[in-house]
Write a protein that holds these residues in place. Structure first.
Motif, PDB file in Angstrom:
ATOM      1  N   ASP A 120      -4.071  -1.819  -3.909  1.00 38.71           N
ATOM      2  CA  ASP A 120      -3.213  -0.684  -4.275  1.00 38.71           C
ATOM      3  C   ASP A 120      -3.468   0.532  -3.387  1.00 38.71           C
ATOM      4  O   ASP A 120      -2.569   1.360  -3.200  1.00 38.71           O
ATOM      5  N   SER A 121      -4.681   0.629  -2.816  1.00 28.02           N
ATOM      6  CA  SER A 121      -4.990   1.802  -1.980  1.00 28.02           C
ATOM      7  C   SER A 121      -4.134   1.824  -0.705  1.00 28.02           C
ATOM      8  O   SER A 121      -4.011   2.853  -0.062  1.00 28.02           O
ATOM      9  N   PHE A 122      -3.521   0.691  -0.355  1.00 24.72           N
ATOM     10  CA  PHE A 122      -2.687   0.646   0.852  1.00 24.72           C
ATOM     11  C   PHE A 122      -1.207   0.948   0.593  1.00 24.72           C
ATOM     12  O   PHE A 122      -0.442   1.133   1.529  1.00 24.72           O
ATOM     13  N   ALA A 123      -0.819   0.970  -0.704  1.00 24.22           N
ATOM     14  CA  ALA A 123       0.579   1.261  -1.090  1.00 24.22           C
ATOM     15  C   ALA A 123       1.604   0.510  -0.236  1.00 24.22           C
ATOM     16  O   ALA A 123       2.526   1.102   0.333  1.00 24.22           O
ATOM     17  N   LEU A 124       1.452  -0.807  -0.148  1.00 27.12           N
ATOM     18  CA  LEU A 124       2.352  -1.630   0.688  1.00 27.12           C
ATOM     19  C   LEU A 124       3.567  -2.104  -0.106  1.00 27.12           C
ATOM     20  O   LEU A 124       3.567  -2.093  -1.339  1.00 27.12           O
ATOM     21  N   GLU A 125       4.549  -2.589   0.611  1.00 26.48           N
ATOM     22  CA  GLU A 125       5.691  -3.292  -0.011  1.00 26.48           C
ATOM     23  C   GLU A 125       5.147  -4.554  -0.692  1.00 26.48           C
ATOM     24  O   GLU A 125       4.217  -5.196  -0.160  1.00 26.48           O
ATOM     25  N   HIS A 175      -0.813  -7.397   6.665  1.00 26.93           N
ATOM     26  CA  HIS A 175      -1.428  -6.098   6.959  1.00 26.93           C
ATOM     27  C   HIS A 175      -2.874  -6.379   7.357  1.00 26.93           C
ATOM     28  O   HIS A 175      -3.717  -6.711   6.513  1.00 26.93           O
ATOM     29  N   LYS A 190       5.514  -7.296 -10.526  1.00 32.14           N
ATOM     30  CA  LYS A 190       5.987  -5.941 -10.177  1.00 32.14           C
ATOM     31  C   LYS A 190       7.361  -5.986  -9.536  1.00 32.14           C
ATOM     32  O   LYS A 190       8.067  -4.985  -9.495  1.00 32.14           O
ATOM     33  N   TYR A 234       1.635  -9.236  -8.490  1.00 35.73           N
ATOM     34  CA  TYR A 234       2.525  -8.534  -7.542  1.00 35.73           C
ATOM     35  C   TYR A 234       3.947  -9.113  -7.584  1.00 35.73           C
ATOM     36  O   TYR A 234       4.908  -8.397  -7.297  1.00 35.73           O
ATOM     37  N   VAL A 262       2.196  -7.355   0.484  1.00 31.76           N
ATOM     38  CA  VAL A 262       0.986  -7.667  -0.294  1.00 31.76           C
ATOM     39  C   VAL A 262       0.888  -9.180  -0.465  1.00 31.76           C
ATOM     40  O   VAL A 262      -0.164  -9.790  -0.220  1.00 31.76           O
TER      41      VAL A 262
END
Ligand SMILES: Nc1ncnc2c1ncn2[C@@H]1O[C@H](COP(=O)(O)OP(=O)(O)OP(=O)(O)O)[C@@H](O)[C@H]1O
Ligand SMILES: CC(=O)N[C@H]1[C@@H]2OC[C@@H](O2)[C@@H](O)[C@@H]1O[C@H](C)C(=O)O
Length: 354
Positions: A248-253, A213, A195, A192, A257
């Motif tokens: 990835d299913s949460f599509a967080l900043e 989160h 990314k 991460y 993460v």
């Protein structure tokens, strides 16, 4: 008469493919073992070697044997450079792990490249290597091998934690050494951070700016691996199926993460070390430099987390492979069946003379 002083080199290539760790070490033995890391360096892999080492699992047997010879020469030249640069002489041995190409202990298979007899000829030194094969042949996992070093070189610590790709822990329960993987660490944090255009999150600064989160955190902590009793270990495949898709299913900043995953690591590790009260915990591996992670962990435990000298943080595994070689030269046990599940404790490793 058995020797009580050893002048050796330990060599380790770990999972993150950052390079070959080489440590020149001395060991003395009177009533207990003492050690010193005299010099140590990491020889970075050129990108061509990183690619080759990433693709080992897909190679045919013939390709692998060919690469083994090439890697043994490459390893030999790195060790030779280290010996020349530091003007080392009168070595008792070079003790080398090699690089794991295949590891399927259930099928009786483990294969580390770089362990060919020609390494002794290239170096003109005694070489001790191939430490995992005998353990697997005796029905063991062939890993982890470091815990005997934790027991004999770091007896003052109640827990030894290593924060590499994964976090692993070793400790003694009722006089028996136990060890196992706890949770993923840098293998997840680095992805991460990558990314966000970084190799890693230096000091955990980006994580520190993020927010936890709670739903993701609860789901990470609920994964069944964490309820499985030891002995247990983690691998990249598990991370790819259980961790990355969930995150990835949460599509967080990215920062959220990293913050959430650091909290997850701190919770999992604190649960392990809080099984004992007011004890000391040794933290090594690159993740020990993640100051935010260390602070989050300290917040969740009364136990004291000790980060040793940088040489030990970075080179503990190379040091311990040097030590496994010394034990092998003395024909003393260097593999613990309580850790690997082998039929018995044993003295593992091939010895090659120049
Ligand atoms: N200053 C730092 N801040 C945060 N993380 C760091 C720092 N320095 C190193 N790291 C982390 O440590 C990693 C390297 O750790 P290490 O060298 O222990 O891995 P490894 O030996 O390949 O792992 P393994 O023990 O699983 O084989 C880096 O990729 C990075 O994630
Ligand atoms: C088969 C193999 O190479 N395993 C490594 C790997 O890298 C970390 C973890 O997985 C550990 O089990 C082991 O190395 C350490 C040094 C050990 O044997 O203790």
């Amino acid at each position: 008469m058995i020797k009580n002083y050893y002048n050796v080199i330990g060599v380790m290539s770990g999972t993150s493919l950052d390079g070959i760790d080489i440590a020149h070490c001395s060991f003395t033995h009177d009533h207990q073992w003492n050690f010193e890391i005299l010099q140590a360096e990491t020889y970075d892999y050129p990108s061509a070697w990183v690619e080759k080492l990433k693709n080992l699992v897909t190679m045919s047997e013939a390709e692998l044997l060919h690469l083994d010879e090439e890697y043994t020469r490459f390893l030999g030249s790195a060790i030779q450079q280290f010996i020349s640069k530091h003007k080392l002489s009168k070595l008792d041995a070079v003790c080398s792990h090699g690089h794991t190409a295949l590891h399927q202990p259930q099928s009786g298979l483990t294969y580390q490249i770089g362990n060919l007899a020609q390494l002794a000829t290239i170096l003109n030194e005694t070489v001790v290597c191939d430490f995992r094969v005998a353990d697997v042949a005796l029905g063991g996992q062939g890993a982890p091998l470091v815990p005997i070093g934790d027991q004999l070189l770091f007896p003052q610590y109640d827990f030894c934690l290593n924060f590499g790709g994964f976090a692993n822990i070793s400790s003694e329960i009722n006089g028996r050494r136990i060890a196992y993987d706890v949770c993923p660490v840098n293998i997840v944090l680095n992805l991460y951070a990558n990314k966000l255009g970084l190799d890693y999150d230096d000091g955990g600064k980006i994580a520190a700016s993020g927010t936890i989160h709670q739903v993701l955190l609860n789901q990470l902590n609920a994964l069944s691996f964490y309820k499985t009793p030891y002995p247990k270990s983690l691998g990249l495949e598990w991370v790819k199926t259980e961790i990355f898709p969930l995150i990835d299913s949460f599509a967080l900043e990215g920062s959220d993460v990293l913050r959430t995953f650091i909290e997850h690591i701190a919770i999992q590790i604190s649960q392990e070390i809080n099984s004992k009260i007011d004890v000391s915990v040794l933290a090594t591996g690159g993740g020990a430099f993640n100051t935010f992670l260390m602070a989050c962990l300290s917040d969740k435990t009364q136990n004291v987390i000790i980060i040793p000298d940088k040489l030990i943080v970075n080179y503990k595994e190379a040091l311990i492979f040097a030590f496994l070689g010394v034990l092998r030269l003395r024909n003393e046990n260097n593999c613990l069946s309580s850790v690997t599940g082998a039929k018995m404790d044993h003295s593992s490793g091939q010895i090659y003379y120049p």
